[in-house]
Write a protein that holds these residues in place. Structure first.
Motif, mmCIF file in Angstrom:
data_model
loop_
_atom_site.group_PDB
_atom_site.id
_atom_site.type_symbol
_atom_site.label_atom_id
_atom_site.label_comp_id
_atom_site.label_asym_id
_atom_site.label_seq_id
_atom_site.Cartn_x
_atom_site.Cartn_y
_atom_site.Cartn_z
ATOM 1 N N GLY A 1 3.321 7.772 6.245
ATOM 2 C CA GLY A 1 1.982 7.678 5.654
ATOM 3 C C GLY A 1 1.609 6.247 5.311
ATOM 4 O O GLY A 1 0.460 5.818 5.503
ATOM 5 N N GLU A 2 2.568 5.489 4.838
ATOM 6 C CA GLU A 2 2.315 4.094 4.448
ATOM 7 C C GLU A 2 2.024 3.214 5.657
ATOM 8 O O GLU A 2 1.310 2.217 5.551
ATOM 9 N N ASN A 3 2.594 3.567 6.811
ATOM 10 C CA ASN A 3 2.349 2.753 8.023
ATOM 11 C C ASN A 3 0.866 2.765 8.380
ATOM 12 O O ASN A 3 0.299 1.752 8.785
ATOM 13 N N GLY B 1 12.271 6.910 -3.128
ATOM 14 C CA GLY B 1 11.974 7.923 -4.150
ATOM 15 C C GLY B 1 10.484 7.974 -4.402
ATOM 16 O O GLY B 1 9.778 6.973 -4.192
ATOM 17 N N ARG B 2 9.974 9.142 -4.876
ATOM 18 C CA ARG B 2 8.533 9.316 -5.070
ATOM 19 C C ARG B 2 8.004 8.246 -6.024
ATOM 20 O O ARG B 2 8.628 7.921 -7.026
ATOM 21 N N GLY B 3 6.854 7.719 -5.679
ATOM 22 C CA GLY B 3 6.271 6.637 -6.493
ATOM 23 C C GLY B 3 6.866 5.279 -6.161
ATOM 24 O O GLY B 3 6.611 4.286 -6.847
ATOM 25 N N GLY B 4 7.652 5.220 -5.072
ATOM 26 C CA GLY B 4 8.445 4.024 -4.770
ATOM 27 C C GLY B 4 7.667 2.772 -4.409
ATOM 28 O O GLY B 4 8.224 1.675 -4.444
ATOM 29 N N SER B 5 6.379 2.917 -4.084
ATOM 30 C CA SER B 5 5.622 1.704 -3.747
ATOM 31 C C SER B 5 5.500 0.752 -4.939
ATOM 32 O O SER B 5 5.371 -0.461 -4.752
ATOM 33 N N ASP B 6 5.537 1.303 -6.147
ATOM 34 C CA ASP B 6 5.524 0.428 -7.337
ATOM 35 C C ASP B 6 6.740 -0.496 -7.292
ATOM 36 O O ASP B 6 6.650 -1.688 -7.599
ATOM 37 N N THR B 7 7.872 0.082 -6.913
ATOM 38 C CA THR B 7 9.113 -0.690 -6.877
ATOM 39 C C THR B 7 9.078 -1.707 -5.745
ATOM 40 O O THR B 7 9.533 -2.847 -5.902
ATOM 41 N N GLU C 1 -1.154 12.493 1.399
ATOM 42 C CA GLU C 1 -0.442 12.394 2.686
ATOM 43 C C GLU C 1 1.065 12.633 2.527
ATOM 44 O O GLU C 1 1.669 13.372 3.300
ATOM 45 N N THR C 2 1.663 11.967 1.523
ATOM 46 C CA THR C 2 3.122 12.098 1.384
ATOM 47 C C THR C 2 3.492 13.548 1.077
ATOM 48 O O THR C 2 4.446 14.082 1.649
ATOM 49 N N ASN C 3 2.694 14.191 0.203
ATOM 50 C CA ASN C 3 2.967 15.612 -0.095
ATOM 51 C C ASN C 3 2.885 16.456 1.165
ATOM 52 O O ASN C 3 3.682 17.374 1.362
ATOM 53 N N GLY D 1 4.447 0.228 1.509
ATOM 54 C CA GLY D 1 5.319 0.450 0.361
ATOM 55 C C GLY D 1 6.302 1.579 0.616
ATOM 56 O O GLY D 1 6.236 2.253 1.652
ATOM 57 N N PHE D 2 7.267 1.739 -0.331
ATOM 58 C CA PHE D 2 8.069 2.973 -0.382
ATOM 59 C C PHE D 2 9.186 3.039 0.657
ATOM 60 O O PHE D 2 10.016 3.914 0.614
ATOM 61 N N GLN D 3 9.221 2.097 1.626
ATOM 62 C CA GLN D 3 10.170 2.226 2.734
ATOM 63 C C GLN D 3 11.026 0.988 2.931
ATOM 64 O O GLN D 3 10.651 -0.112 2.556
ATOM 65 N N VAL E 1 0.818 -1.214 0.000
ATOM 66 C CA VAL E 1 0.000 0.000 0.000
ATOM 67 C C VAL E 1 0.850 1.262 0.000
ATOM 68 O O VAL E 1 1.920 1.319 0.594
ATOM 69 N N SER E 2 0.314 2.289 -0.686
ATOM 70 C CA SER E 2 0.857 3.647 -0.617
ATOM 71 C C SER E 2 0.197 4.367 0.543
ATOM 72 O O SER E 2 -0.766 3.865 1.122
ATOM 73 N N ALA E 3 0.656 5.566 0.806
ATOM 74 C CA ALA E 3 -0.017 6.435 1.771
ATOM 75 C C ALA E 3 -1.322 6.916 1.137
ATOM 76 O O ALA E 3 -1.456 6.929 -0.090
ATOM 77 N N MET E 4 -2.292 7.306 1.959
ATOM 78 C CA MET E 4 -3.532 7.889 1.427
ATOM 79 C C MET E 4 -3.162 9.087 0.557
ATOM 80 O O MET E 4 -2.210 9.810 0.884
HETATM 81 N N1 ASP Z 1 3.518 7.602 -1.065
HETATM 82 C C1 ASP Z 1 4.722 7.684 -1.842
HETATM 83 C C2 ASP Z 1 4.642 8.854 -2.819
HETATM 84 O O1 ASP Z 1 3.645 9.566 -2.824
HETATM 85 C C3 ASP Z 1 5.060 6.410 -2.526
HETATM 86 C C4 ASP Z 1 4.016 5.915 -3.490
HETATM 87 O O2 ASP Z 1 2.854 6.266 -3.399
HETATM 88 O O3 ASP Z 1 4.363 5.112 -4.356
HETATM 89 O O4 ASP Z 1 5.552 9.067 -3.567
#
Ligand code: ASP
Ligand code: ADP
Ligand code: MG
Length: 411
Positions: free
Chosen positions: A73-75, A150-156, A46-48, A136-138, A40-43
């Motif tokens: 946020g992911e927690n 890095g931003r978008g890291g939950s995909d990775t 949230e990350t912003n 994700g992301f951590q 999961v990503s953050a809602m």
């Molecule tokens: N929450 C993180 C971001 O906004 C990671 C992600 O959503 O993939 O970059």
């Protein structure tokens, strides 16, 4: 039992209703007999918000604390997703990165995944856990600190788990129903692709199509992960969405597969730098030491032993770059005359493996932009892409007219 990885992005877990909807979809796969790893990503937002708090507290922050903060946020979503699944009588628990542990390098805010030991999760799957909900992301650095990818890291995170657990598939649930020929939010004529080759997706992602983080595509390509992008808002069949696959699996494709853009670009020019061996090495070495990601680079023809050096970089790194170069101004004979900064540019790129065998794509791209009166500031090309830097106000126009000219709305 076979393993499936399902990743839900920020908009797909934006509130409790959406988390319930996502959890239901997970329940369907569990009922089919899969052990599921949910990332999961953050809602959304949230990350912003967390990044904003960091910037406000400390503009040139300690990256270790940045990671400790923005990873949080992911927690929250991991715990909420696990609770929601438990409410549905699905045996589930949450995992933060350090608990797995997802081991990374110590490059804070841009860490790379080194290893995901499978023992802890597998032991719990052995005891009857059916869903592991992973934040994700951590990850965790060798020094025992929290890192982010890095931003978008939950995909990775998702693709790395799919590789480590030899998952049958890695499904990326998001707010669009697949990968399109360009961002559907910019061009209403964008067409959803059933399949896209890894190489093309890699270029599109690295050139700004944020539907997948670049690194996730790299990993999927390397570890042969079956990667699919699909909508979390619609009922889905097993064939829904877009499959990212080897180019051999795609029968017919257009010369140009898609158009990507990156809005937040800046251009810097060092005017009248001494033109001598080692100058580029000093400039770009200094920028790299400061953590600046330089993209396009152009050096002018020199006149009277002096030249201009232009490069592009993300707008949020301009301050950092400026500061790094200020230290160099009078150093080692670099003494450039002036640093000119243009923060109102954007990058637009066309991508397609068909370009390897077909010439004329660049010429056509330049003609389209010229017909629209768009001035090109910098050009770069590779085997399967052409990128131009233009004034930001023309970005949408450029994307749409290139999409039209290359007839991307037609299959
Ligand atoms: N929450 C993180 C971001 O906004 C990671 C992600 O959503 O993939 O970059
Ligand atoms: P998530 O929060 O699920 O990770 P992102 O916002 O990171 O979602 O990525 C999905 C977004 O990517 C879409 O809403 C869309 O605006 C954007 N996007 C950019 N280029 C493309 C493309 N070629 N195809 C699909 N979506 C794209
Ligand atoms: Mg994303």
């Amino acid at each position: 039992m076979p393993v499936l990885v399902m990743k839900f992005g920020g908009t797909s877990v934006a509130n409790l209703d959406r988390i319930r909807r996502a959890a239901k979809r997970v329940g369907v796969e569990v009922a089919k007999g899969y052990d599921v790893i949910v990332i999961v990503s953050a809602m959304s937002g949230e990350t912003n918000k967390l990044v904003g708090l960091v910037d406000e507290t400390s503009p040139l922050y300690d990256a270790r604390e940045y990671d400790a903060i923005v990873s949080s946020g992911e927690n929250v979503t991991a715990g909420l997703m696990a609770l929601t699944l438990q409410e549905m009588d699905v045996p589930a628990r949450s995992w933060q990165g350090w608990q797995v542990p997802l081991l990374t390098t110590s490059a804070h805010s841009q860490a790379r995944i080194e290893e995901i030991p499978t023992d802890n999760l597998n032991a719990k799957f052995g005891e009857g856990m059916r869903v592991a909900v992973v934040a994700g992301f951590q990850g965790l650095s060798p020094e025992g600190r929290i890192t982010t990818l890095g931003r978008g890291g939950s995909d990775t995170t998702a693709v790395a788990f799919a590789a480590a657990f030899e998952a049958e598939r890695c499904d990326i649930y998001t707010d669009v129903d697949g990968v399109y020929t360009t961002d559907p939010r910019i061009s209403p004529k964008a067409r959803k692709l059933d399949k896209i080759a890894f190489e093309e997706m890699l270029e599109l992602a690295s050139l700004g199509a944020k539907v997948l983080q670049t690194r996730s595509v790299e990993l999927a390509m390397r570890f042969k992960v079956k990667l699919r992008v699909l909508s979390s808002f619609e009922e889905q069949s097993d064939e829904a969405g877009t499959l990212v696959c080897d180019e051999e699996e795609i029968m017919e494709s257009n010369v140009v597969a898609g158009v990507a853009y990156s809005r937040d670009e800046a251009k810097m020019t060092l005017l009248s730098v001494a033109d001598r061996p080692g100058i580029a090495s000093i400039i770009f070495g200094c920028l790299s030491d400061a953590g600046v990601n330089v993209d396009m680079i152009v050096q002018n023809i020199s006149e009277d032993g002096r030249t201009d050096m232009t490069y592009s970089l993300p707008t949020d790194q301009v301050k950092r770059a400026e500061q790094a170069l200020a230290g160099l101004k009078d150093d080692g004979g670099l003494n450039f005359a002036e640093l000119v900064i243009d923060e109102d540019v954007a990058k637009v790129s066309v991508v397609g493996i068909g370009m390897r065998s077909q010439s004329g794509v660049a010429a056509k791209m330049f003609k389209v932009l010229s017909d629209e009166g768009v001035n090109i500031k910098v050009i770069t090309t590779s085997e399967i892409k052409i990128s131009v830097l233009i004034d930001r106000k023309y970005m949408e126009l450029a994307v749409q007219s290139l999409h039209d000219a290359f007839e991307l709305e037609k299959a």
